[in-house]
Design a protein around this motif. Structure first.
Motif, PDB file in Angstrom:
ATOM      1  N   GLY A   1       4.841  11.769  -9.554  1.00  0.00           N
ATOM      2  CA  GLY A   1       4.463  11.040  -8.344  1.00  0.00           C
ATOM      3  C   GLY A   1       5.422   9.929  -8.003  1.00  0.00           C
TER       4      GLY A   1
ATOM      5  N   PHE B   1       0.834  -1.190   0.000  1.00  0.00           N
ATOM      6  CA  PHE B   1       0.000   0.000   0.000  1.00  0.00           C
ATOM      7  C   PHE B   1       0.882   1.258   0.000  1.00  0.00           C
ATOM      8  CE2 PHE B   1      -3.086   2.578   2.861  1.00  0.00           C
ATOM      9  CZ  PHE B   1      -3.669   3.157   1.769  1.00  0.00           C
TER      10      PHE B   1
ATOM     11  N   CYS C   1      -0.822  13.529   0.907  1.00  0.00           N
ATOM     12  CA  CYS C   1      -1.152  13.906  -0.473  1.00  0.00           C
ATOM     13  C   CYS C   1      -1.695  15.340  -0.498  1.00  0.00           C
ATOM     14  CB  CYS C   1      -2.204  12.959  -1.053  1.00  0.00           C
ATOM     15  SG  CYS C   1      -1.586  11.315  -1.370  1.00  0.00           S
TER      16      CYS C   1
ATOM     17  N   PHE D   1       2.743   1.763  -3.233  1.00  0.00           N
ATOM     18  CA  PHE D   1       1.890   2.323  -4.272  1.00  0.00           C
ATOM     19  C   PHE D   1       1.656   3.797  -4.034  1.00  0.00           C
ATOM     20  CE2 PHE D   1      -1.772   3.639  -6.526  1.00  0.00           C
ATOM     21  CZ  PHE D   1      -1.630   3.002  -7.728  1.00  0.00           C
ATOM     22  N   MET D   2       1.339   4.163  -2.796  1.00  0.00           N
ATOM     23  CA  MET D   2       0.975   5.554  -2.505  1.00  0.00           C
ATOM     24  C   MET D   2       2.106   6.516  -2.844  1.00  0.00           C
ATOM     25  SD  MET D   2      -2.058   5.409  -1.686  1.00  0.00           S
ATOM     26  CE  MET D   2      -2.534   7.011  -1.076  1.00  0.00           C
ATOM     27  N   THR D   3       3.346   6.092  -2.660  1.00  0.00           N
ATOM     28  CA  THR D   3       4.452   6.997  -2.973  1.00  0.00           C
ATOM     29  C   THR D   3       4.964   6.777  -4.387  1.00  0.00           C
ATOM     30  OG1 THR D   3       6.030   5.443  -2.044  1.00  0.00           O
ATOM     31  CG2 THR D   3       5.203   7.142  -0.579  1.00  0.00           C
ATOM     32  N   GLY D   4       4.245   5.962  -5.174  1.00  0.00           N
ATOM     33  CA  GLY D   4       4.670   5.760  -6.563  1.00  0.00           C
ATOM     34  C   GLY D   4       6.044   5.140  -6.675  1.00  0.00           C
TER      35      GLY D   4
ATOM     36  N   ALA E   1      -4.377   6.433 -11.594  1.00  0.00           N
ATOM     37  CA  ALA E   1      -3.752   5.327 -10.867  1.00  0.00           C
ATOM     38  C   ALA E   1      -4.293   5.250  -9.453  1.00  0.00           C
ATOM     39  CB  ALA E   1      -2.227   5.512 -10.848  1.00  0.00           C
ATOM     40  N   MET E   2      -4.379   6.409  -8.783  1.00  0.00           N
ATOM     41  CA  MET E   2      -4.851   6.426  -7.408  1.00  0.00           C
ATOM     42  C   MET E   2      -6.288   5.948  -7.304  1.00  0.00           C
ATOM     43  SD  MET E   2      -2.963   7.249  -4.975  1.00  0.00           S
ATOM     44  CE  MET E   2      -1.443   8.007  -4.535  1.00  0.00           C
TER      45      MET E   2
ATOM     46  N   PHE F   1       4.116  11.507  -1.975  1.00  0.00           N
ATOM     47  CA  PHE F   1       2.663  11.315  -1.910  1.00  0.00           C
ATOM     48  C   PHE F   1       1.988  12.380  -2.761  1.00  0.00           C
ATOM     49  CE2 PHE F   1       4.109   9.339   1.999  1.00  0.00           C
ATOM     50  CZ  PHE F   1       3.280   8.268   2.139  1.00  0.00           C
TER      51      PHE F   1
ATOM     52  N   TYR G   1       6.969   2.266  -7.334  1.00  0.00           N
ATOM     53  CA  TYR G   1       7.152   1.199  -8.320  1.00  0.00           C
ATOM     54  C   TYR G   1       7.598   1.758  -9.667  1.00  0.00           C
ATOM     55  CZ  TYR G   1       2.619   2.964  -9.691  1.00  0.00           C
ATOM     56  OH  TYR G   1       1.601   3.784 -10.066  1.00  0.00           O
ATOM     57  N   LYS G   2       7.626   3.083  -9.778  1.00  0.00           N
ATOM     58  CA  LYS G   2       7.928   3.681 -11.087  1.00  0.00           C
ATOM     59  C   LYS G   2       9.393   3.513 -11.435  1.00  0.00           C
ATOM     60  CE  LYS G   2       3.999   6.569 -10.874  1.00  0.00           C
ATOM     61  NZ  LYS G   2       3.317   7.728 -11.375  1.00  0.00           N
TER      62      LYS G   2
ATOM     63  N   ARG H   1      -1.396  12.055 -10.232  1.00  0.00           N
ATOM     64  CA  ARG H   1      -1.648  10.718 -10.789  1.00  0.00           C
ATOM     65  C   ARG H   1      -3.041  10.250 -10.389  1.00  0.00           C
ATOM     66  NH1 ARG H   1       1.203   7.355  -6.421  1.00  0.00           N
ATOM     67  NH2 ARG H   1       1.024   5.604  -7.808  1.00  0.00           N
TER      68      ARG H   1
ATOM     69  N   PHE I   1      -6.495   2.039  -8.054  1.00  0.00           N
ATOM     70  CA  PHE I   1      -5.868   1.166  -7.071  1.00  0.00           C
ATOM     71  C   PHE I   1      -6.606   1.218  -5.743  1.00  0.00           C
ATOM     72  CE2 PHE I   1      -2.941   0.384  -3.589  1.00  0.00           C
ATOM     73  CZ  PHE I   1      -2.404  -0.831  -3.955  1.00  0.00           C
ATOM     74  N   MET I   2      -6.934   2.430  -5.301  1.00  0.00           N
ATOM     75  CA  MET I   2      -7.569   2.566  -3.997  1.00  0.00           C
ATOM     76  C   MET I   2      -8.940   1.914  -3.982  1.00  0.00           C
ATOM     77  SD  MET I   2      -5.732   4.435  -1.785  1.00  0.00           S
ATOM     78  CE  MET I   2      -6.470   5.811  -0.942  1.00  0.00           C
TER      79      MET I   2
ATOM     80  N   ASP J   1       1.388   2.091 -16.035  1.00  0.00           N
ATOM     81  CA  ASP J   1       1.367   3.457 -15.539  1.00  0.00           C
ATOM     82  C   ASP J   1       2.657   4.149 -15.961  1.00  0.00           C
ATOM     83  OD1 ASP J   1       1.126   5.778 -14.192  1.00  0.00           O
ATOM     84  OD2 ASP J   1       1.323   4.921 -12.198  1.00  0.00           O
TER      85      ASP J   1
ATOM     86  N   TRP K   1      -8.328  -1.832  -3.793  1.00  0.00           N
ATOM     87  CA  TRP K   1      -7.713  -2.199  -2.511  1.00  0.00           C
ATOM     88  C   TRP K   1      -8.684  -2.013  -1.361  1.00  0.00           C
ATOM     89  CZ3 TRP K   1      -4.549  -4.248   0.825  1.00  0.00           C
ATOM     90  CH2 TRP K   1      -4.107  -3.581   1.968  1.00  0.00           C
TER      91      TRP K   1
END
Lengths: 260, 167, 358
Positions: C202, A126, C88, A129-132, C214-215, C206, A134-135, C211, C218-219, C197, C222
């Motif tokens: 981003g 989680f 964010c 993903f939130m901080t990106g 994507a957010m 945060f 994976y880019k 983005r 995914f959210m 993506d 999830w």
């Protein structure tokens, strides 16, 4: 000159110096030496960006997952001393773990630790993903992480069968019947009915994925043994290798993610 | 000498050599992997008893009889002059449904599939009716249930004479 | 009041409510992502939780040892979701003003020593986790049920909690979909995220504003399709996997009349007033057409829309089609759920002869 304390005398002995090749980590040179020279600490870089050490950014979930994995390895090893993976003994050995063995919370720590590892691994994903994070350049490491996530769930799932109680065998019965429904590979799945030449059934209950999982056509002793081996040896080995890859790539891809 | 050896392995030959090497390596790995895969399928398994003698037809009253459920996983259902041996394995994910006499239905605890007394599914996620096992009379007039042979309703196999006993 | 909450908690009502709450949360994340809101929410929820816990049935469910991890994860997710939104909102406000995100300030870009900065944090986390685990292990005994008995299934028979989302999906889908294809889509979809993506923004901080797609996707998957379904499967599913409200006693004889109808039966018997055709493909023709339309026509059509054109322009054809297939896989779950609730629809394609039900 200041008086020497006991600690200073210990630091000057040959034994101490033979183990720790550097002085106390209070100056730049020794702080670098302690991280670079220690096999466990050298997983870390010597220096990193301030954003990467803040709990608010990392949540420490990845690190905690690894720590809980180690804790589970230790408690799991200890549990193996008292557990026999046969239908006859398994259940009684679990009761004995509670009643006949001192420190009767070993199984509790292992079980709740397994749950905790699932939680931390999800929350780690989680956060990433939130901080990106994976880019690029970390795409591949995200994939390794997803595989590790699945393996964590599989570890937990295979461990579920071992107490050989009602919860265990019905969870496994449902799980293995899903394997039966795999398209083309399970005898109860779509496609299996088409793979039939006359009377010869190509995908039957004797040669499909479910049979391989259970080592038989029913949830029984071979299944217990298979899940035991998977749980204690096979999956932990794979996980260990992948953790090494995962950590290595974190370092090689530039450490904990930060704005470019 | 050195000139000669250079001639022996020119560029094209080198690549074909490499290709052969890789093909051999890949097939060796694939072969070993498939052997390991086959290794996970034992030739002999020890299965529970697959057939049993279930007494005389006169032992059964109209309705669902649960006496063989725990030992062999079979309900004997007598209805409309037919006695059938109904599998107690839910066709959804293989749990064991419960017979609820008050509601006249089989109800699976795992995901809530429901079946009528005759085994036809009507609620929940079960995709098809319960299976029937082969049922026959021995020369002594006793019932023999053979679980290796199954009859499925949706394939039209419930008309098969081995799938029920007329009583 | 309790009756009303029981009534509203039924997935038929609570799933749309959760979806709406989710949309509101993502839309107004700048209001939610403030400390004031968090304090207000905690203060408001404490008496509610206390009142919930006064109820014996509710206590019985949440204190069941195997459910403890879910209580923990619910609290952690509520806290961390708020915290992410907070970060964010902070960053997005800064970006709008033309500043850099907090993580990119010169102070945070500065390099610090691993020893002691990182090592001590890790040590504290490890000690905290150890204490937490030991206390947990002392308070709650690991459950052990009766010895294994292959002839009698307990009621309800539940999978481990982290699979209860999947078990809840099994109510709406056939095992090959819920047990194999959908988990497969989840795994493949997760692994594909970094390759689909291509938004370079981003990365390493945060943000929602930079983005949004994507957010949002995914959210939703999830929080609503995974965590919410786990909560339903854990707390709201009782014996026979029927629905029980949070204050409802788990009565084994609760009768639920639920008769599900296949699409083919709707078509031939209800609408056309005809007997079902013998040819099984003809019988299921409507479902097959709809399914093909869903997985072929929608991607092709949406590629022509403004939205699709923009994604293709940004990421290319291949990425677009992979994305749209994964998206369709994900939306098939809420679609099937709504169809089940509105029309008691069982299967769109029902071919038990081929074990192919959709």
């Amino acid at each position: 000159m200041a008086k020497k304390g006991v600690a200073d005398y210990i630091r000057e002995t040959q034994v101490w110096k033979s183990i720790f090749r550097h002085g106390p980590p209070t100056d730049a040179r020794n702080r670098a030496a302690v991280v670079a020279g220690n096999v466990f600490l050298h997983l870390h870089p010597i220096k990193l960006k301030r954003s990467g050490v803040q709990l608010g950014y990392t949540w420490c979930m990845g690190g905690l997952t690894f720590f809980i994995f180690l804790a589970l390895t230790v408690t799991g090893l200890l549990l193996m001393f008292y557990y026999r993976p046969t239908a006859e003994y398994a259940y009684n050995d679990i009761i004995a773990l509670k009643e006949h063995v001192p420190l009767g919370i070993m199984r509790e720590i292992h079980r709740w630790g397994a749950h905790a590892m699932v939680i931390t691994v999800w929350l780690h994903m989680f956060r990433v993903f939130m901080t990106g994070s994976y880019k690029p350049p970390r795409e591949f490491n995200w994939g390794v992480g997803v595989v590790l996530l699945i393996l964590t769930l599989l570890l937990s799932f295979t461990g579920y069968l071992l107490p050989w109680d009602q919860l265990a065998i019905w969870a496994i019965a449902v799980g293995s019947n899903m394997a039966k429904a795999t398209p083309f590979l399970g005898h109860g799945g779509p496609g299996a009915a088409l793979a039939q030449i006359g009377d010869f059934v190509m995908v039957s209950d004797k040669n499909d994925v479910r049979f391989q999982l259970l080592g038989g056509r029913f949830v029984g002793e071979p299944a217990l043994l298979r899940f035991y081996i998977l749980h204690c040896v096979f999956i932990p080995l794979v996980v260990g290798v992948l953790i090494a890859v995962h950590f290595w790539r974190v370092r090689k891809d530039g450490g904990i993610s930060a704005p470019l | 000498m050195s000139d000669e050896s250079k001639k022996q392995l020119n560029r094209r030959e080198f690549f074909s050599f490499v290709t052969v090497g890789w093909v051999a390596f890949t097939s060796a790995v694939a072969g070993l992997a498939s052997l390991a895969f086959r290794y996970s399928y034992p030739n002999v398994t020890f299965d529970p008893e697959m057939d049993f003698i279930a007494g005389f037809p006169a032992d059964y009253e109209e309705g669902v009889d649960e006496r063989w459920k725990n030992g062999f996983g079979v309900w004997m259902v007598k209805q409309e002059g037919k006695l059938v041996a109904l599998s107690n394995i839910c066709t959804h994910l293989g749990c064991v449904p419960n017979w609820l006499p008050a509601e006249l239905k089989f109800k699976c605890p795992c995901h809530g599939s429901g079946y009528y007394m005759n085994g036809i599914n009507f609620e929940g996620p079960a995709p098809r009716p319960l299976e029937r096992y082969k049922i026959a009379l021995t020369p002594e007039g006793k019932i023999k249930v053979d679980k290796t042979k199954i009859y499925r309703y949706e394939k039209g196999q419930w008309d098969h004479p081995d799938s029920y006993l007329s009583v | 009041m309790k009756e009303f909450i029981n009534y509203m908690a039924d997935p038929i009502r609570s799933f749309p409510i959760m979806t709406i709450l989710y949309i509101l949360m993502m839309k107004y994340y700048r209001i939610i992502g403030t400390k004031k809101f968090a304090i207000g929410a905690v203060v408001a929820s404490l008496p509610v939780v206390a009142w919930f816990c006064m109820d014996a049935n509710f206590r019985a469910i949440i204190l069941w040892p195997d459910n403890i991890p879910i209580n923990i994860i619910i609290i952690l997710i509520a806290w961390l979701t708020w915290y992410s939104l907070y970060r964010c909102a902070q960053n997005d406000a800064r970006i709008e003003k033309g500043e850099c995100p907090i993580e990119a300030t010169p102070e945070n870009r500065e390099k610090v020593w691993t020893w002691p900065n990182l090592v001590y944090t890790e040590l504290m986390c490890m000690i905290g986790a150890t204490v937490f685990l030991v206390v947990w292990a002392i308070i709650f005994k690991a459950p052990l049920e009766e010895p294994a008995n292959p002839t009698w299934a307990p009621n309800p028979a539940k999978a481990p909690w982290y699979f209860l989302g999947l078990q809840e999906m099994l109510v709406y889908f056939d095992p090959w979909m819920a047990g194999v294809v959908l988990p497969g889509i989840i795994v493949v979809g997760l692994m594909a995220i970094p390759y689909i993506d291509t938004n370079p923004k981003g990365n390493g901080y945060f943000t929602i504003k930079e983005r949004p797609l994507a957010m949002w996707m995914f959210m939703y998957g999830w929080l609503v399709l995974w965590i919410y379904l786990i909560i339903v499967g854990t707390f709201l599913r009782g014996p026979n996997w029927t629905f029980y409200g949070p204050f409802e006693y788990w009565d084994f004889h609760k009768v639920v009349s639920e008769y599900n109808v296949n699409l083919s039966e709707f078509l031939w018997i209800k609408w056309l007033n005809m007997p079902m055709p013998g040819n099984i493909v003809l019988r299921e023709i409507l479902g097959i057409i709809l399914t093909v339309a869903y997985i072929v026509v929608i991607p092709l059509w949406s590629a022509k829309t403004k939205w699709g054109k923009k994604i293709i322009e940004n990421t290319g054809q291949i990425r677009y089609y992979i994305f749209i297939f994964l998206l369709l896989g994900m939306t098939s779950l809420p679609i099937k759920m709504v169809l089940r609730w509105l029309f008691s629809l069982k299967y769109i394609i029902a071919l038990p002869e081929w074990e192919l039900n959709l």
